[in-house]
Design a protein around this motif. Structure first.
Motif, PDB file in Angstrom:
ATOM      1  N   ARG A 380      34.606  20.057 -40.451  1.00 56.64           N
ATOM      2  CA  ARG A 380      33.954  18.882 -39.905  1.00 56.64           C
ATOM      3  C   ARG A 380      33.200  19.264 -38.638  1.00 56.64           C
ATOM      4  O   ARG A 380      33.535  20.255 -37.989  1.00 56.64           O
ATOM      5  CB  ARG A 380      34.970  17.781 -39.568  1.00 56.64           C
ATOM      6  N   LEU A 386      28.333   8.963 -35.505  1.00 53.55           N
ATOM      7  CA  LEU A 386      28.714   8.680 -36.888  1.00 53.55           C
ATOM      8  C   LEU A 386      27.543   8.144 -37.709  1.00 53.55           C
ATOM      9  O   LEU A 386      27.728   7.797 -38.879  1.00 53.55           O
ATOM     10  CB  LEU A 386      29.862   7.657 -36.916  1.00 53.55           C
ATOM     11  N   ASN A 389      26.959   9.777 -41.032  1.00 48.72           N
ATOM     12  CA  ASN A 389      28.021   9.716 -42.035  1.00 48.72           C
ATOM     13  C   ASN A 389      27.656   8.740 -43.151  1.00 48.72           C
ATOM     14  O   ASN A 389      27.042   7.699 -42.896  1.00 48.72           O
ATOM     15  CB  ASN A 389      29.338   9.293 -41.388  1.00 48.72           C
ATOM     16  N   SER A 392      30.962   3.886 -46.251  1.00 47.95           N
ATOM     17  CA  SER A 392      32.327   3.872 -46.767  1.00 47.95           C
ATOM     18  C   SER A 392      32.385   3.027 -48.034  1.00 47.95           C
ATOM     19  O   SER A 392      31.724   1.993 -48.140  1.00 47.95           O
ATOM     20  CB  SER A 392      33.284   3.302 -45.719  1.00 47.95           C
ATOM     21  N   LYS A 402      31.841   6.289 -43.302  1.00 51.23           N
ATOM     22  CA  LYS A 402      33.043   7.125 -43.337  1.00 51.23           C
ATOM     23  C   LYS A 402      33.278   7.707 -41.940  1.00 51.23           C
ATOM     24  O   LYS A 402      32.416   8.372 -41.378  1.00 51.23           O
ATOM     25  CB  LYS A 402      32.896   8.227 -44.382  1.00 51.23           C
ATOM     26  N   ASN A 404      35.230  10.003 -40.881  1.00 48.08           N
ATOM     27  CA  ASN A 404      35.660  11.400 -40.732  1.00 48.08           C
ATOM     28  C   ASN A 404      34.821  12.386 -41.531  1.00 48.08           C
ATOM     29  O   ASN A 404      35.275  13.485 -41.806  1.00 48.08           O
ATOM     30  CB  ASN A 404      37.127  11.508 -41.166  1.00 48.08           C
ATOM     31  N   PHE A 405      33.595  12.011 -41.874  1.00 48.07           N
ATOM     32  CA  PHE A 405      32.806  12.890 -42.732  1.00 48.07           C
ATOM     33  C   PHE A 405      31.313  12.601 -42.599  1.00 48.07           C
ATOM     34  O   PHE A 405      30.894  11.476 -42.803  1.00 48.07           O
ATOM     35  CB  PHE A 405      33.269  12.684 -44.172  1.00 48.07           C
ATOM     36  N   ASN A 407      30.780  13.997 -39.524  1.00 50.02           N
ATOM     37  CA  ASN A 407      31.009  14.010 -38.074  1.00 50.02           C
ATOM     38  C   ASN A 407      32.257  13.202 -37.731  1.00 50.02           C
ATOM     39  O   ASN A 407      32.468  12.113 -38.271  1.00 50.02           O
ATOM     40  CB  ASN A 407      29.812  13.405 -37.337  1.00 50.02           C
ATOM     41  N   THR A 408      33.036  13.718 -36.806  1.00 45.43           N
ATOM     42  CA  THR A 408      34.236  12.989 -36.390  1.00 45.43           C
ATOM     43  C   THR A 408      34.793  13.593 -35.117  1.00 45.43           C
ATOM     44  O   THR A 408      34.528  14.762 -34.802  1.00 45.43           O
ATOM     45  CB  THR A 408      35.317  13.032 -37.488  1.00 45.43           C
ATOM     46  N   ASP A 667      39.361   9.712 -45.319  1.00 46.35           N
ATOM     47  CA  ASP A 667      38.769   8.383 -45.389  1.00 46.35           C
ATOM     48  C   ASP A 667      39.306   7.577 -46.562  1.00 46.35           C
ATOM     49  O   ASP A 667      39.253   6.348 -46.549  1.00 46.35           O
ATOM     50  CB  ASP A 667      37.241   8.485 -45.504  1.00 46.35           C
TER      51      ASP A 667
END
Length: 710
Positions: A380, A386, A389, A392, A402, A404-405, A407-408, A667
């Motif tokens: 990551r 974000l 990303n 979601s 999302k 965590n995906f 960038n997080t 996620d």
């Protein structure tokens, strides 16, 4: 309106009033406590004296620094007020002279309060029917700044800055008293380290760096005059604004004052006034998101460092106090990461699943015997942005992308408030280690069926992943093949509650309501599924727990740093419950199980990796038999997968290092990794251990005693 001319008495009356006021103020300077009492001040002489004493020892807030393991490469800083305390000997005489000329030209003549300046200010203010001149000396200004900086509650801040006669007279009293305690150079040094220059620059070191990208020692007369001019009004005279007209006028005023006082010749001042203001702006990094791009992946270790710091009682009674200490305490911390191991970890997770994969593949490497974290890597990008990303798929998700995906800044590897991921059969280590510590031998045998009905666990009937696992098993073969029914039976023998408590002693924490309920003392003995890894755990926890087994049962708390020094260069310390003073960054270790039990657990844990145990046999096959060949030296470990392979794990260790790797979708935990990717954590650990230990001497595990083999 009358047009009659004023009489002589009428013309003299305003001047007499001004003189009377000036006389009162001069008297107030000479007898500040009496004046304060007359104005209705509530503070007693003792209270004023106590505050003055505090100012002689109080130091302003200072930036804390986080360094790479070499101790010199700066990764980032933590501050609310960017400041680095600098001694007068490390400041150019130009800035010392400029600030005295601009703010208090009689600084070296008065005793904290300048009666002439006070009288002059009152005359000017009376004539202008307003406030056209101030009367604060450098010492009085420092008193005000120091009281503000040392304030711990809003009321103290208000009292230090309120525009009242009471506050002014107290300030005078403290300034006079302070000059009896500190020399003029000491006061000037503290003033220059406390003053605000704008752009979050507190103190001359920060101002020199932010505006001119240099140290205070290298400031030219023009640069010094520019900075000295800012103290009066940092926003109005900001030289970084699009229009430098006010900044230039203020700088030229300071240069003129330097000439009038005698620090510059008139010709030199005139020549310098013709120069433009030339800035070289710097934006100092702040917090983990500001780590240089070259070290982006180190952001996760930086974030872990912050979370670890916030849990240390040595830095305060609660999280708020501790983080305040980090941002104001002037600490120097050095991360424990090993650059070679970190690079190996980054390469070996990045090559399996790039940042573009929804599945997070991460690894943590810990050092047995110290608990120091040597690597933290995940596929990551450490970033607060974000916006890139993807959306979601969960309509209830917040944010709507999302989180965590790709960038997080989430603590995917542990050390924060995320619960982690179900760790599967890696948890089989805990009942096995508990059984060995209780005196059960490695040769403990059970004819494990494909499905086992547990009466202790109210008829729960777990099964094995394959029919080939059925039959007579020992700890070696049961662990090597990951036989569920053997370990449910073994957990029954030693007690699930004992396995749970041991896991806690090895650093595991329960972060979900379900896990906390099952782990509670009144419920733990019925938690049969514990051995199958239904609880969430983090790679940080698992790497450190297995590191304790590699260290012959000696558990060391996970540690993100190798050094933390106070602002004065001394090590940061804390007091233990028994009153012993210890360095915060030193390993904190304790024996959790006896050494022979840990060595026996390691002997069994060599079976999953394709390695050969010192005693006993593995039963013909194992779940990660490629690991020994990849690492090229003795290695132990355990695989773990969850139902439908929603996540997959491998934890492996040598005598020198322990590493835990996982793959999962943070996620969407219902997005199954699949059996096809369950090999990824195995390869990540094996290859990282191989690369990290390259060129190091091969070390052997200490064999268990014959008594525990059975």
């Amino acid at each position: 309106m009358s047009n009659r001319p004023l009489t002589a008495a009428g013309r003299l009356l305003p001047l007499l009033r001004i003189g009377l006021i000036a006389g009162i103020v001069v008297a107030a300077a000479a007898y500040p406590l009496a004046a304060a009492t007359g104005l209705g001040a509530k503070a007693t002489a003792h209270a004023v004296e106590a505050k003055t004493k505090l100012l002689t020892t109080a130091l302003p807030a200072e930036t804390s620094y986080l360094y790479a393991p070499d101790g010199t490469t700066l990764l980032t800083m933590f501050y609310e007020e960017y400041r680095q305390y600098t001694t007068l000997s490390d400041m150019s005489p130009n800035i010392q002279q400029a600030i005295v000329a601009a703010e208090d030209s009689r600084f070296y003549q008065h005793g904290g309060v300048d009666p002439k300046g006070v009288a002059r200010a009152f005359v000017a203010n009376a004539r202008s029917s307003g406030v056209s001149q101030g009367a604060s000396t450098l010492t009085m200004q420092y008193v005000r700044m120091a009281l503000r900086d040392s304030a711990t509650i809003p009321k103290e801040v208000q009292e230090a800055t309120e525009q009242t006669s009471i506050r002014k007279v107290k300030e005078m009293r403290m300034a006079i008293d302070l000059e009896k305690e500190l020399s003029k150079p000491e006061i000037l040094e503290r003033y220059l380290n406390s003053a605000y220059f704008g752009h979050r620059a507190y103190g001359i070191y920060a101002a020199s760096e932010i505006f001119f990208s240099k140290t205070p020692k290298d400031l030219s007369p023009v640069e010094a005059a520019t900075l000295a001019g800012l103290v009066k009004s940092p926003s109005q005279y900001d030289p970084a604004s699009s229009d430098q007209k006010d900044a230039t006028a203020r700088r030229n005023y300071v240069l003129d004052r330097m000439a009038q006082v005698g620090y510059l010749s008139s010709d030199t001042a005139e020549q310098l006034k013709r120069e433009p203001i030339r800035l070289k702006l710097t934006n100092p990094p702040n917090d983990c998101a500001a780590i240089p791009e070259k070290y982006n992946s180190w952001g996760f270790a930086c974030d872990y460092f912050k979370n670890w710091w916030s849990a240390q009682p040595a830095f305060g009674a609660n999280r708020l106090e501790r983080m305040d200490k980090l941002r104001r305490g002037g600490y120097r911390a050095v991360l424990s990461l090993d650059p070679k191991i970190q690079e190996a970890a980054e390469n070996n997770v990045g090559s399996k699943d790039r940042t573009g994969s929804p599945f997070a593949n991460g690894i943590v490497v810990a050092e047995p015997g110290t608990g120091r974290v040597k690597a933290m890597a995940v596929n990551r990008t450490y970033s607060l942005d974000l916006a890139e990303n993807p959306p979601s798929s969960n309509p209830e998700a917040s944010p709507k992308v999302k989180a965590n995906f790709p960038n997080t800044v989430a603590p995917l590897l542990g050390g924060g408030d995320l619960p982690g991921y179900q760790a599967g059969s890696t948890f089989k280590m805990f009942p096995m280690l508990a059984a060995l510590d209780a005196g059960m031998p490695l040769s403990t045998t059970f004819n494990a069926p494909h499905r086992y009905r547990s009466e202790i666990y109210d008829g729960w009937s777990p099964s094995n992943a394959s029919g080939a696992m059925s039959g007579s098993q020992t700890m070696w073969s049961g662990f090597g093949k990951s036989v569920n029914t053997y370990f449910v039976w073994l957990e029954e023998q030693v007690g699930a509650d004992r396995a749970v408590r041991l896991a806690e002693q090895l650093g595991l924490r329960w972060r979900t309501d379900v896990d906390r309920k099952h782990a509670a003392p009144e419920n733990a003995r019925k938690w049969g599924a514990f051995t199958l890894g239904v609880s969430d755990a983090t790679p940080l926890e698992m790497a450190n727990a297995y590191a304790a087994i590699a260290a012959d049962g000696r558990y060391c708390e996970a540690m993100p740093v190798q050094l933390i020094n106070n602002r004065d260069g001394t090590p940061a310390v804390f007091r233990t419950a028994s009153g012993i003073e210890r360095e915060v960054a030193k390993p904190r270790c304790r024996q959790v199980v006896n050494a022979d039990a840990a060595r026996a657990a390691t002997d069994a844990a060599r079976c999953p990796t394709g390695d050969s145990p010192a005693k006993g046999g593995c039963g013909g096959w194992s779940t990660a038999d490629s690991v020994r060949g990849t690492v090229g030296r003795p290695v132990a470990g355990k695989t773990g997968t969850t139902d439908s392979t929603r996540s997959a794990w491998f934890v492996g260790y040598t005598p020198e290092l322990a590493a835990a790797s996982f793959i999962s979708d943070p996620d969407n935990p219902f997005n199954a990794v699949g059996d096809g990717q369950s090999q990824i954590p195995i390869e990540a650990v094996a290859q990282t251990l191989r690369d990290a230990l390259k060129d190091r001497p091969v070390r052997q595990f200490t064999p268990p005693s014959d008594a525990i083999v059975g």
